[in-house]
Design a protein around this motif. Structure first.
Motif, PDB file in Angstrom:
ATOM      1  N   ALA A 123       0.724  -1.217   0.007  1.00  0.00           N
ATOM      2  CA  ALA A 123       0.112   0.085   0.047  1.00  0.00           C
ATOM      3  C   ALA A 123       1.012   1.214   0.080  1.00  0.00           C
ATOM      4  N   GLY A 124       1.860   1.313   0.917  1.00  0.00           N
ATOM      5  CA  GLY A 124       2.812   2.461   1.079  1.00  0.00           C
ATOM      6  C   GLY A 124       3.243   2.783  -0.312  1.00  0.00           C
ATOM      7  N   LEU A 125       3.945   1.849  -0.889  1.00  0.00           N
ATOM      8  CA  LEU A 125       4.780   1.756  -1.824  1.00  0.00           C
ATOM      9  C   LEU A 125       4.005   2.449  -3.187  1.00  0.00           C
ATOM     10  N   THR A 126       2.661   2.165  -3.329  1.00  0.00           N
ATOM     11  CA  THR A 126       1.978   2.594  -4.368  1.00  0.00           C
ATOM     12  C   THR A 126       1.354   4.080  -4.109  1.00  0.00           C
ATOM     13  N   LEU A 127       1.406   4.292  -2.836  1.00  0.00           N
ATOM     14  CA  LEU A 127       0.928   5.728  -2.351  1.00  0.00           C
ATOM     15  C   LEU A 127       2.079   6.556  -2.797  1.00  0.00           C
ATOM     16  N   VAL A 153       7.653   8.898  -7.189  1.00  0.00           N
ATOM     17  CA  VAL A 153       9.001   8.250  -7.125  1.00  0.00           C
ATOM     18  C   VAL A 153       8.849   7.018  -6.812  1.00  0.00           C
ATOM     19  N   VAL A 154       9.877   6.121  -6.911  1.00  0.00           N
ATOM     20  CA  VAL A 154      10.144   4.709  -6.655  1.00  0.00           C
ATOM     21  C   VAL A 154      10.867   4.629  -5.182  1.00  0.00           C
ATOM     22  N   MET A 155       9.989   3.989  -4.385  1.00  0.00           N
ATOM     23  CA  MET A 155      10.712   4.005  -2.781  1.00  0.00           C
ATOM     24  C   MET A 155      11.199   2.618  -2.450  1.00  0.00           C
ATOM     25  N   THR A 204      14.366  14.784 -13.184  1.00  0.00           N
ATOM     26  CA  THR A 204      15.127  13.282 -13.082  1.00  0.00           C
ATOM     27  C   THR A 204      14.419  12.609 -11.673  1.00  0.00           C
ATOM     28  N   LEU A 205      13.601  13.243 -11.338  1.00  0.00           N
ATOM     29  CA  LEU A 205      13.035  12.878  -9.991  1.00  0.00           C
ATOM     30  C   LEU A 205      12.846  11.272 -10.020  1.00  0.00           C
ATOM     31  N   THR A 206      12.083  10.491 -10.740  1.00  0.00           N
ATOM     32  CA  THR A 206      11.761   9.196 -10.567  1.00  0.00           C
ATOM     33  C   THR A 206      12.985   8.435 -10.504  1.00  0.00           C
ATOM     34  N   MET A 207      14.091   8.649 -11.544  1.00  0.00           N
ATOM     35  CA  MET A 207      15.377   8.004 -11.755  1.00  0.00           C
ATOM     36  C   MET A 207      16.051   8.182 -10.518  1.00  0.00           C
ATOM     37  N   MET A 208      16.101   9.528  -9.933  1.00  0.00           N
ATOM     38  CA  MET A 208      17.146   9.824  -8.959  1.00  0.00           C
ATOM     39  C   MET A 208      16.509   9.113  -7.578  1.00  0.00           C
ATOM     40  N   SER A 209      15.396   9.235  -7.542  1.00  0.00           N
ATOM     41  CA  SER A 209      14.597   8.584  -6.247  1.00  0.00           C
ATOM     42  C   SER A 209      15.152   7.098  -6.044  1.00  0.00           C
ATOM     43  N   VAL A 210      15.030   6.394  -7.044  1.00  0.00           N
ATOM     44  CA  VAL A 210      15.640   5.175  -6.884  1.00  0.00           C
ATOM     45  C   VAL A 210      16.804   4.983  -6.277  1.00  0.00           C
ATOM     46  N   LEU A 211      18.036   5.837  -6.720  1.00  0.00           N
ATOM     47  CA  LEU A 211      19.104   5.908  -6.020  1.00  0.00           C
ATOM     48  C   LEU A 211      19.168   6.158  -4.768  1.00  0.00           C
ATOM     49  N   VAL A 212      18.445   7.290  -4.551  1.00  0.00           N
ATOM     50  CA  VAL A 212      18.417   8.089  -2.914  1.00  0.00           C
ATOM     51  C   VAL A 212      17.886   6.745  -1.936  1.00  0.00           C
ATOM     52  N   THR A 213      16.635   5.988  -2.479  1.00  0.00           N
ATOM     53  CA  THR A 213      16.340   5.421  -1.492  1.00  0.00           C
ATOM     54  C   THR A 213      16.619   3.943  -1.555  1.00  0.00           C
ATOM     55  N   PHE A 214      17.391   3.603  -2.663  1.00  0.00           N
ATOM     56  CA  PHE A 214      18.388   2.407  -2.310  1.00  0.00           C
ATOM     57  C   PHE A 214      19.577   2.654  -1.508  1.00  0.00           C
ATOM     58  N   ALA A 215      20.064   3.916  -1.445  1.00  0.00           N
ATOM     59  CA  ALA A 215      20.997   4.236  -0.344  1.00  0.00           C
ATOM     60  C   ALA A 215      20.447   4.091   1.174  1.00  0.00           C
TER      61      ALA A 215
END
Lengths: 292, 404
Positions: free
Chosen positions: A23-27, A34-36, A91-102
């Motif tokens: 649920a949270g992921l899709t929210l 963003v992809v969390m 570049t939000l969607t792409m960068m969010s992957v990197l940031v949340t990966f970290a």
């Protein structure tokens, strides 16, 4: 026959848990595109906190929600305001992957540091208790997890549909600029929306901890299936994710009978590819702008 | 923005450090009176971090006990431990680094078959002796390694030999008729279950469920449902740890009561009883190590290990310690410990000799496979005891098992 019935029961209970975890992921995606990746790491963090709470206080792990839900809400607001809101829109969607990966790696590392890599399991008096319904066994812990999913997703639905904050959040999801024009503070709303998403992770992680053995790197096993669920359900749609979760949970459980575990797990990825090829907007969400 | 001047200083400092290191390296190599450097890569993070840390403690205990007794050939033992993050790619890079650039004198193995095979290949290319604590699957010994030795009593397929003998020796009316197998898609875990499966099938016990699950499986409800629906007399789990625990709980949730339940690895873990809520009654497990085993070096090991770490050693620690014992025996007998010709002498010595260790006297065939079988332990009255084979048993085996 009884095996099929048993598998249906197990599949539905599992699907309910998947719905809560996704649920949270899709929210987040709905609110900010963003992809969390760190969502499942937060789930495991919540599971660890529930375990730790139970070890230290001896109280039922469900009571840890009193602490973890507000804590995770604040953490969600902080992640959104301090990290994601600062990324460039292009570049939000792409960068969010990197940031949340970290963020996921940091959480995993801290969990390993604080609790070691030892695999933990909450020892509950009712851990292996079950009762029979129409010839199928229903495990109490799985039913509790399912109940938690129903209650929190129901609460989320009411919040979104019936409160002015919910309206503001949905407006922000649908059209950020238009929402701002009618006077909604979309920045703050997005922050709270993120908090809400992470609060569901607190509930989900606690539900998960009731019936699984946890260790710091467990979150990598969860993020893939959860991502598949939200894509199949339509990115940004909580009811869509819930429907997809139930369907995929059931499919996984039933496919297990003829195919075995290894191939049954691939149902998530087959569904993911099929969705992207046939209906990239997802099967349950409708058009993105109208979602929830 | 650093100034050019500062950059030069940094470069100079870096140069100093690297030349310093290089000097250390060559000094240790040629002198032969510095410490003996032992290189190890272990999965300290990732999927195998739990057993990986156990193996690390075993190696550390070995180094300390050897050093306290004056070292090897009068030289202190120094461990260099790298973290391979449970990744087969990293483990290869780690051993390349240990042998090639760190110039260690000896290497010993990592944990788990998946990491042992690639790392043994590196050691083999450099002609290094490679004694390892964890590669028990059949495929380890079919790669044609001449330098590898598994420092434990038996390989995965032979773990359950004593149990298979016991089951097939039961009178026909008591003997189980059907068996269900669930094994992780991992050469070691699968090997244990399939070794027993092959023997029971040959003895007429029918296989009714044969499930394989990937290591990342999080839900065991469906596998348990299949096993419970089959009503098999015997359930065998080719498990590591968390999968074994999750599967047992899932089986209990479905009220499945087999006559005999055997799981590899998980039941011998100290966390096991608490993890499944003490519903352990009658669960069997093969074990390569027991703290109570009466071998002379085992008493010393348990005593000193407990003093160092505050608790008694488990199988992972013991396997690492055994590895150390085998290497130490070879080094003492041959009288050298460095890269080069010495390594082949060490390899030849281990091939030709028996070594007394904390898990008994070990010897190996040409492929490095140990020539023995595991003890079988059973949970009886909240405690795990050796029940097979008869000559080392602490309690009689309970069959059929009580309800869990």
């Amino acid at each position: 026959m009884s095996l099929v019935l048993q598998s249906v029961v197990l599949g539905l209970l599992l699907g309910g848990l998947y719905a809560l975890l996704a649920a949270g992921l899709t929210l987040y995606f709905g609110i900010m595109r963003v992809v969390m990746i760190a969502h499942s790491a937060f789930l495991i963090l919540a599971a660890y906190l529930a375990w730790w709470w139970h070890e230290r206080t001896g109280l039922d792990p469900l009571l840890s929600l009193v602490v973890t839900v507000p804590l995770f809400f604040l953490a969600g607001v902080a992640v959104q305001r301090l990290l994601l809101a600062r990324l460039r829109a292009v570049t939000l969607t792409m960068m969010s992957v990197l940031v949340t990966f970290a963020v996921a790696l940091i959480i995993e590392g801290l969990l390993g540091y604080a609790f070691t890599g030892t695999q933990r399991r909450i020892q509950l008096g009712y851990g292996s208790a079950s009762f029979e319904v129409l010839g199928a066994r229903v495990a109490v812990v799985k039913l509790i997890a399912f109940g938690l999913a129903v209650v929190s997703l129901g609460a989320l639905y009411l919040l979104m549909k019936r409160t002015s904050f919910g309206w503001a959040l949905r407006a922000t999801i649908q059209h950020r600029d238009a929402a701002r024009l009618v006077g909604i503070d979309t920045e703050r709303t997005a922050g709270y929306g993120f908090g809400l998403g992470l609060a569901t992770a607190a509930v989900g992680g606690t539900a998960l901890s009731l019936d699984s053995t946890i260790y710091p790197s467990l979150h990598w096993h969860w993020i893939g299936p959860l991502m598949a669920i939200i894509v199949v359900g339509g990115l940004g749609s909580v009811p869509g994710a819930a429907a997809a979760a139930l369907l995929l949970g059931l499919a996984q459980s039933l496919l297990q009978i003829p195919l075995g575990t290894t191939w049954a797990q691939t149902v998530f990825y087959v569904a993911l590819f099929a969705t992207l090829a046939v209906r990239p907007q997802g099967f349950f969400g409708g058009r993105l702008a109208q979602r929830f | 923005m650093p100034s050019p001047h500062r950059r030069t200083t940094w470069a100079a400092a870096l140069l100093l450090v690297t030349t310093g290191l290089a000097a250390c390296g060559s000094g240790g190599e040629s002198g032969g009176d510095g410490p003996i450097k032992v290189g190890i890569s272990l999965p300290l993070t990732g999927d195998f971090s739990e057993p990986g840390k156990g193996v690390q403690q075993g190696y550390e205990a070995w180094a300390k006990i050897v050093n306290d007794a004056g070292g090897l050939l009068g030289r202190q033992v120094e461990l260099t431990i790298l973290d391979d993050q449970s990744s087969a790619d990293r483990v290869v890079a780690d051993y390349e680094q240990l042998i090639g650039s760190d110039q260690v004198d000896l290497v010993v193995g990592p944990f788990s078959t998946r990491l042992v095979v690639p790392s043994a290949r590196v050691a083999s290319e450099y002609g290094m002796l490679f004694v390892e604590p964890a590669g028990a699957a059949a495929e380890v010994f079919t790669q044609g390694f001449k330098n590898l030795f598994y420092a434990a009593p038996a390989v995965a397929n032979d773990h359950y030999n004593h149990l298979a003998e016991y089951i097939l020796g039961l009178p026909a009316d008591q003997r189980p008729k059907t068996a269900a197998y669930a094994a992780m898609d991992d050469p070691f875990a699968q090997g244990t279950a399939y070794g027993l499966k092959a023997r029971l099938e040959a003895g007429g016990v029918k296989t009714v469920v044969n499930e394989v699950y990937p290591p990342n499986t999080t839900d065991f409800g469906s596998i348990a449902a299949k096993i419970a629906a089959s009503k098999a007399d015997v359930v065998v789990g080719g498990s590591q740890y968390q999968d074994g625990v999750n599967l047992i709980v899932a089986l209990q949730q479905l009220s499945y009561q087999p006559k005999l339940a055997a799981f590899s690895t998980a039941p011998t873990n100290p966390e096991f009883a608490a993890a499944i809520g003490n519903k352990t009654e009658g669960i069997l497990a093969p074990t390569g190590y027991s703290q109570d085993a009466p071998y002379p070096s085992n008493k010393e090991f348990v005593e000193k290990y407990t003093a160092q770490f505050g608790k008694a050693p488990e199988e992972d620690q013991a396997n690492a310690y055994t590895t150390g014992q085998v290497v130490a025996a070879a080094v003492k007998a041959v009288g050298c410990a460095e890269q080069g010709d010495c390594q082949q002498k060490l390899i030849d010595w281990v091939h030709a000799n028996k070594v007394d260790t904390v898990v008994g006297t070990l010897s190996w065939d040409d492929t490095g496979k140990p020539q023995g079988a595991h003890m079988i332990q059973q949970w009886v009255g909240g405690d795990i005891k050796i029940v097979l084979p008869a000559d080392v048993k602490e309690a009689a085996i309970v069959y059929p098992k009580p309800a869990w």
